[in-house]
Scaffold this motif. Structure first.
Motif, short mmCIF file in Angstrom:
data_model
loop_
_atom_site.label_atom_id
_atom_site.label_comp_id
_atom_site.label_asym_id
_atom_site.label_seq_id
_atom_site.Cartn_x
_atom_site.Cartn_y
_atom_site.Cartn_z
N PHE A 206 -4.77 -8.58 1.25
CA PHE A 206 -4.93 -8.32 2.57
C PHE A 206 -5.66 -8.65 3.66
N TRP A 207 -7.15 -9.57 3.44
CA TRP A 207 -7.92 -10.47 4.46
C TRP A 207 -7.22 -11.69 4.34
N ARG A 208 -6.51 -12.15 3.57
CA ARG A 208 -6.39 -13.17 3.18
C ARG A 208 -4.59 -13.14 3.70
N ASP A 209 -4.17 -12.41 3.22
CA ASP A 209 -2.25 -12.49 3.75
C ASP A 209 -1.92 -11.98 4.53
N GLY A 210 -2.96 -10.36 5.16
CA GLY A 210 -2.07 -9.93 6.08
C GLY A 210 -1.14 -8.63 5.14
N ARG A 211 -0.70 -7.77 5.52
CA ARG A 211 0.26 -7.56 5.10
C ARG A 211 1.59 -7.46 4.60
N ALA B 170 -7.39 -5.21 -1.11
CA ALA B 170 -8.58 -6.06 0.04
C ALA B 170 -8.67 -7.00 -0.43
N PHE B 171 -9.00 -7.76 -0.92
CA PHE B 171 -8.82 -9.50 -1.24
C PHE B 171 -7.37 -10.02 -0.77
#
Length: 286
Positions: free
Chosen positions: A33-38, A30-31
């Motif tokens: 994905f929040w920081r860098d997306g996919r 989750a971290f």
């Protein structure tokens, strides 16, 4: 961490490590994905051979976590701390064998003294301190693979968690459906919350370390890594009242002397290297 796992000793060790892996994978994923997306997963696996190296490192760290949790709740906190005292010296040996690094005489002496400590413990108690050696070996091999993989610390942890997530969840589902789990109705609400928090207690320090290692000199990082096993040792002796007689003290003393020699030699080498480094002129004001 030993105090935390001890509070959860009513839960089988396998269940604790499965939840630890699953929830840490969720938190780290989750971290990222929040920081860098996919894009973080593609970036982490972009280099050749990274995919299988991170799969192997994931198995090693999962084994290390599982053995550690079992050892704590089986009354082997002192021997577990010994493993993490041995680990830095084992890292040195792996560097020599696999990375063609060279050791000075003082470094070889520290390795030899630590080996004497392990030999003493083996001789006096009739068996190898296998918990300590397995913890040290698995974590040292994990560090070697992560160094060779050359992937960002958090990205690599996310990939490892992704590899382990589905098998771990499958095992948890099987446990719950066959009466061997208790997350929803057996352990109680407080214990189930603690299992979830175990994932955060695993992930957040690793994320913090990844950022701190870029901002703190490595010589200080190396010394700070002795703080954790020292605290574990003190907890084992003074909180859990595990046996620590004269024979064990002699074996530990060999290893502590070896670590002191190794740390002092490393600090002196770093100081000499800094003294030889050319001064960088300050930029002129504009």
């Amino acid at each position: 961490m030993p105090l935390w796992w001890h509070l959860m000793k009513s839960v089988p060790s396998l269940q604790i490590v499965l939840h630890r892996i699953a929830w840490s994978a969720v938190i780290v994923g989750a971290f990222l994905f929040w920081r860098d997306g996919r894009g973080w997963l593609k970036r982490a696996l972009s280099k050749p051979n990274t995919w299988w190296m991170l799969a192997l490192s994931g198995v090693l760290i999962g084994f290390n976590w599982g053995l550690y949790i079992w050892a704590v709740n089986a009354g082997h906190v002192v021997e577990s701390s010994l493993g993490y005292f041995i680990n830095p010296l084992l890292n040195v040996l792996l560097g020599v064998v696999f990375l063609r690094e060279r050791l000075g005489r003082v470094q070889w002496m520290s390795v030899a003294i630590a080996t004497l400590g392990v030999a003493w413990l083996t001789f006096r108690f009739g068996q190898l301190p296998w918990i300590a050696l397995a913890l040290a070996a698995s974590f040292a091999l994990y560090g070697l693979i992560r160094k060779l993989a050359a992937v960002d610390s958090i990205d690599g942890l996310g990939v490892e968690g992704a590899y382990l997530f589905l098998p771990v969840v499958a095992m948890l589902v099987w446990s719950e459906t066959h009466g061997q789990g208790g997350f929803f109705d057996g352990y109680g609400v407080a214990m189930s919350v603690m299992l979830v928090v175990s994932g955060a207690l695993t992930a957040l320090p690793l994320v913090g370390f990844a950022y701190a290692v870029r901002r703190v000199p490595l010589s200080i990082i190396g010394l700070l890594q002795y703080v954790a096993p020292t605290m574990q040792f003190l907890i084992g002796v003074f909180v859990f009242h595990e046996a620590f007689d004269r024979d064990r003290a002699v074996g530990f003393a060999f290893i502590w002397i070896a670590l002191a020699i190794f740390a002092i030699d490393g600090a002196l080498r770093a100081r000499r290297a800094n003294a030889r480094a050319p001064l960088v002129p300050a930029a002129s004001p504009r």
